[in-house]
Scaffold this active site. Structure first.
Site, mmCIF file in Angstrom:
data_model
loop_
_atom_site.group_PDB
_atom_site.id
_atom_site.type_symbol
_atom_site.label_atom_id
_atom_site.label_comp_id
_atom_site.label_asym_id
_atom_site.label_seq_id
_atom_site.Cartn_x
_atom_site.Cartn_y
_atom_site.Cartn_z
ATOM 1 N N ASN A 1 0.844 -1.203 0.000
ATOM 2 C CA ASN A 1 0.000 0.000 0.000
ATOM 3 C C ASN A 1 0.875 1.247 0.000
ATOM 4 O O ASN A 1 1.958 1.284 0.599
ATOM 5 C CB ASN A 1 -1.011 0.008 1.152
ATOM 6 C CG ASN A 1 -0.406 -0.168 2.515
ATOM 7 O OD1 ASN A 1 0.583 -0.867 2.698
ATOM 8 N ND2 ASN A 1 -1.005 0.473 3.507
ATOM 9 N N ILE A 2 0.393 2.253 -0.729
ATOM 10 C CA ILE A 2 1.133 3.502 -0.896
ATOM 11 C C ILE A 2 0.178 4.644 -0.590
ATOM 12 O O ILE A 2 -0.759 4.906 -1.356
ATOM 13 C CB ILE A 2 1.691 3.622 -2.332
ATOM 14 C CG1 ILE A 2 2.599 2.419 -2.653
ATOM 15 C CG2 ILE A 2 2.469 4.940 -2.484
ATOM 16 C CD1 ILE A 2 3.102 2.368 -4.085
ATOM 17 N N GLU A 3 0.388 5.271 0.580
ATOM 18 C CA GLU A 3 -0.524 6.335 1.018
ATOM 19 C C GLU A 3 -0.021 7.696 0.543
ATOM 20 O O GLU A 3 1.100 7.836 0.038
ATOM 21 C CB GLU A 3 -0.648 6.287 2.543
ATOM 22 C CG GLU A 3 -1.236 4.956 2.999
ATOM 23 C CD GLU A 3 -1.478 4.860 4.493
ATOM 24 O OE1 GLU A 3 -0.987 5.724 5.259
ATOM 25 O OE2 GLU A 3 -2.166 3.899 4.893
ATOM 26 N N CYS B 1 -4.144 0.652 -2.488
ATOM 27 C CA CYS B 1 -3.971 -0.578 -1.714
ATOM 28 C C CYS B 1 -2.905 -1.471 -2.361
ATOM 29 O O CYS B 1 -2.665 -1.408 -3.573
ATOM 30 C CB CYS B 1 -5.272 -1.365 -1.670
ATOM 31 S SG CYS B 1 -6.572 -0.591 -0.708
ATOM 32 N N GLU C 1 -3.047 -4.594 -3.103
ATOM 33 C CA GLU C 1 -3.576 -5.495 -4.135
ATOM 34 C C GLU C 1 -3.643 -4.799 -5.490
ATOM 35 O O GLU C 1 -3.273 -5.374 -6.523
ATOM 36 C CB GLU C 1 -4.986 -5.964 -3.761
ATOM 37 C CG GLU C 1 -5.057 -6.756 -2.468
ATOM 38 C CD GLU C 1 -5.295 -5.893 -1.242
ATOM 39 O OE1 GLU C 1 -4.773 -4.759 -1.174
ATOM 40 O OE2 GLU C 1 -6.006 -6.355 -0.336
ATOM 41 N N CYS D 1 -10.214 -4.842 0.210
ATOM 42 C CA CYS D 1 -11.321 -3.885 0.302
ATOM 43 C C CYS D 1 -12.225 -4.032 -0.929
ATOM 44 O O CYS D 1 -11.898 -4.728 -1.895
ATOM 45 C CB CYS D 1 -10.784 -2.459 0.425
ATOM 46 S SG CYS D 1 -10.241 -1.745 -1.147
ATOM 47 N N CYS E 1 -10.676 -3.112 -4.324
ATOM 48 C CA CYS E 1 -9.729 -4.128 -4.799
ATOM 49 C C CYS E 1 -10.446 -5.380 -5.276
ATOM 50 O O CYS E 1 -10.017 -6.023 -6.236
ATOM 51 C CB CYS E 1 -8.721 -4.471 -3.701
ATOM 52 S SG CYS E 1 -7.550 -3.121 -3.420
#
Ligand code: THU
Length: 129
Positions: free
Chosen positions: A42-44, A53, A55, A86, A89
């Site tokens: 995940n990359i916020e 996310c 995935e 989620c 995804c």
């Protein structure tokens, strides 16, 4: 390939997560039909809403490199109750992978395998268009 290798790759990808806001680290490892593994984390983002996310990062990396058919995906997080993908995804996984096994794993090695169709019944997809 053994399931254990896929879950280990998901756990290793989790170490690359950029999650300074939620501190919730997730890794994914997607196996394509040739046996190649495509990982993601995940990359916020400071704007929150632009977060991706693990995935979806794995799926988009794979598709962008020409992978077309997928066997299964492992998703790693650090929760006792194993973390499922989620809703967004699930939709993306259905689009590119269809009804694949989803292998959930945590940092203690607990695993559970679910079919995407069971997690995401009656999906909207290209068959309606
Ligand atoms: N997240 C994932 O990467 N995959 C999931 O299956 C659940 C949620 C991420 C998004 C966000 O960076 C953090 O976990 C908390 O929601």
């Amino acid at each position: 390939m053994e399931v254990l290798e896929l879950t280990q790759q998901a756990l290793a990808a989790r170490a690359h997560a950029h999650a300074p806001y939620s501190h919730f680290l997730v890794g994914a490892a997607l196996e394509d039909s040739t046996g190649r593994i495509h990982t993601g984390c995940n990359i916020e983002n400071a704007t929150y809403g632009l977060t991706l996310c693990a995935e979806r990062v794995a799926v988009f990396k794979a598709v962008s490199e020409g992978a077309k058919h997928f066997k299964r995906i492992a998703i790693a997080a650090d929760t006792d109750s194993l973390t499922p993908p989620c809703g967004a995804c699930r939709q993306i996984l259905w689009e590119f992978c269809g009804d694949i096994p989803i292998i959930l794993v945590n940092t203690h090695g607990k695993t559970e395998t679910l079919q995407l169709k069971d997690l995401f019944p009656r999906a909207f997809d290209a068959s309606f268009l």
